[in-house]
Design a protein around this motif. Sequence first.
Motif, PDB file in Angstrom:
ATOM      1  N   HIS A   1     -11.527  -7.233  10.113  1.00 59.72           N
ATOM      2  CA  HIS A   1     -10.728  -7.346   8.898  1.00 59.72           C
ATOM      3  C   HIS A   1     -11.010  -8.726   8.313  1.00 59.72           C
ATOM      4  O   HIS A   1     -10.796  -9.739   8.955  1.00 59.72           O
ATOM      5  CB  HIS A   1      -9.241  -7.220   9.218  1.00 59.72           C
TER       6      HIS A   1
ATOM      7  N   SER B   1     -11.588 -11.048   4.356  1.00 62.42           N
ATOM      8  CA  SER B   1     -11.496 -11.075   2.902  1.00 62.42           C
ATOM      9  C   SER B   1     -12.845 -11.462   2.346  1.00 62.42           C
ATOM     10  O   SER B   1     -13.416 -12.463   2.735  1.00 62.42           O
ATOM     11  CB  SER B   1     -10.432 -12.081   2.466  1.00 62.42           C
TER      12      SER B   1
ATOM     13  N   ASP C   1      -7.708  -2.345   0.846  1.00 56.63           N
ATOM     14  CA  ASP C   1      -7.681  -2.237   2.298  1.00 56.63           C
ATOM     15  C   ASP C   1      -8.428  -0.997   2.765  1.00 56.63           C
ATOM     16  O   ASP C   1      -8.521   0.005   2.054  1.00 56.63           O
ATOM     17  CB  ASP C   1      -6.231  -2.162   2.798  1.00 56.63           C
TER      18      ASP C   1
ATOM     19  N   THR D   1       0.839  -1.192   0.000  1.00 58.12           N
ATOM     20  CA  THR D   1       0.000   0.000   0.000  1.00 58.12           C
ATOM     21  C   THR D   1       0.870   1.235   0.000  1.00 58.12           C
ATOM     22  O   THR D   1       1.765   1.372   0.829  1.00 58.12           O
ATOM     23  CB  THR D   1      -0.910   0.019   1.252  1.00 58.12           C
TER      24      THR D   1
ATOM     25  N   GLU E   1     -12.301  -2.416   6.398  1.00 61.86           N
ATOM     26  CA  GLU E   1     -12.305  -3.789   5.906  1.00 61.86           C
ATOM     27  C   GLU E   1     -11.211  -4.013   4.867  1.00 61.86           C
ATOM     28  O   GLU E   1     -10.797  -3.091   4.161  1.00 61.86           O
ATOM     29  CB  GLU E   1     -13.659  -4.117   5.264  1.00 61.86           C
ATOM     30  N   THR E   2     -10.768  -5.258   4.754  1.00 61.48           N
ATOM     31  CA  THR E   2      -9.921  -5.702   3.646  1.00 61.48           C
ATOM     32  C   THR E   2     -10.759  -6.623   2.782  1.00 61.48           C
ATOM     33  O   THR E   2     -11.329  -7.593   3.281  1.00 61.48           O
ATOM     34  CB  THR E   2      -8.682  -6.439   4.159  1.00 61.48           C
TER      35      THR E   2
ATOM     36  N   THR F   1      -7.027  -6.656  -4.312  1.00 59.85           N
ATOM     37  CA  THR F   1      -7.326  -6.547  -2.892  1.00 59.85           C
ATOM     38  C   THR F   1      -7.296  -5.075  -2.509  1.00 59.85           C
ATOM     39  O   THR F   1      -6.383  -4.347  -2.887  1.00 59.85           O
ATOM     40  CB  THR F   1      -6.304  -7.320  -2.052  1.00 59.85           C
TER      41      THR F   1
END
Length: 369
Positions: free
Chosen positions: A32, A34, A206, A3, A190-191, A204
């Motif tokens: 957190h 997926s 984040d 990131t 959230e991720t 993805t």
Amino acid sequence: MTTPTIAPPQFPWISPPPPPPPPPPVDAPNRHRSLAIALASVAAAIPVLAVVWLLLNGHQTAPTPLPKAFTDQAIVNINGDIPQGSIAGTGMVMTPGGLVVTNNHVVANTTSLTAQLAGRGPIYRAVVVGVDPTQDVAVIQLVGASGLPITPFDTSGLVAVGDPVTGRGNALGRNGAPVAAHGAVTSLDETIMVQDEAATIVETLDGVVCFNAPIQAGDSGGPLLNANGEVIGMDTAGSLNTATGAKATWGCAIPITRALSIAMQIEAGTPSPYFESGHRGVLGVTVDPKSTGVGCTVISVAPGDAAFTAGISAGDVITAVASLPVTSSANFNTVMQDRRPGDSVAVAWRDSAGASHTAVAVLSPGPPA
């Protein structure tokens, strides 16, 4: 995914907010996890895949009227052509001169773009100023635009679970007035793992805000509004299902402070390994979307582009790129993702007679949007 470090946002058209009070406590810590979800842009002529649904616990609020100060004229319906068909999404006006922030996946791989304010008025040709694929942010310029209304951004960063929110955008790519979806914030920070309908974009993200407003395909890049009609996030992804009668039930948004910070760095030409010009590195081939098994079949080759120079012809089957095996058209798109013009990649293919070939191809720039 690494990131990038994001500088504190500076917004010359917005008065700095007063120092925020401490955020109110919440009953549970941020979660957190997926999530497998679908990017909320519309891709026409591309099969829609069912994806995993996740029930987010949060109370549904009554529809919140928008304040009189808010104007849909700052919301932009975006349409673009891609090799497989067309796309539709949403954007938000940043400056009177027509700079618009949207999602990278709305403009990715487009060969042309147009935009219209709130589904009415002049249709502008749009060009990509730059993108950050790692954060799914893009900036486009509406050519010839002036005197446009600016989206009311809330840069305080104050968002809490339970806050009422409204998503607005070019739902289902119908290009009319922005469609509203009402709900409440269900989780913060959230991720998520996201993909588009054709699985050509997988990434993805984040730190996103999730909510139970039923945003739809086409809302990508549009505003997530708080109770005051100010934008707290950029709608990016949502639930998707192809079952008869199934409806979207939730979505996720990139915090607007992050999206604007990245957008302003792109517009200012800030050097960053994460920013791109909007041009992709391409072989210059069209592949059969039904290709499965070992390799993908080439339907056409653009004269003068990388594949043509390497000796690839229509009817050949590409089996590997950069030593990565190619097993389908979706896999080919994944292997080619994030390639840059001028990159040298080894390509392996099989001709119509079954003979195997390899060559190093210097990738061509994708068509500028």
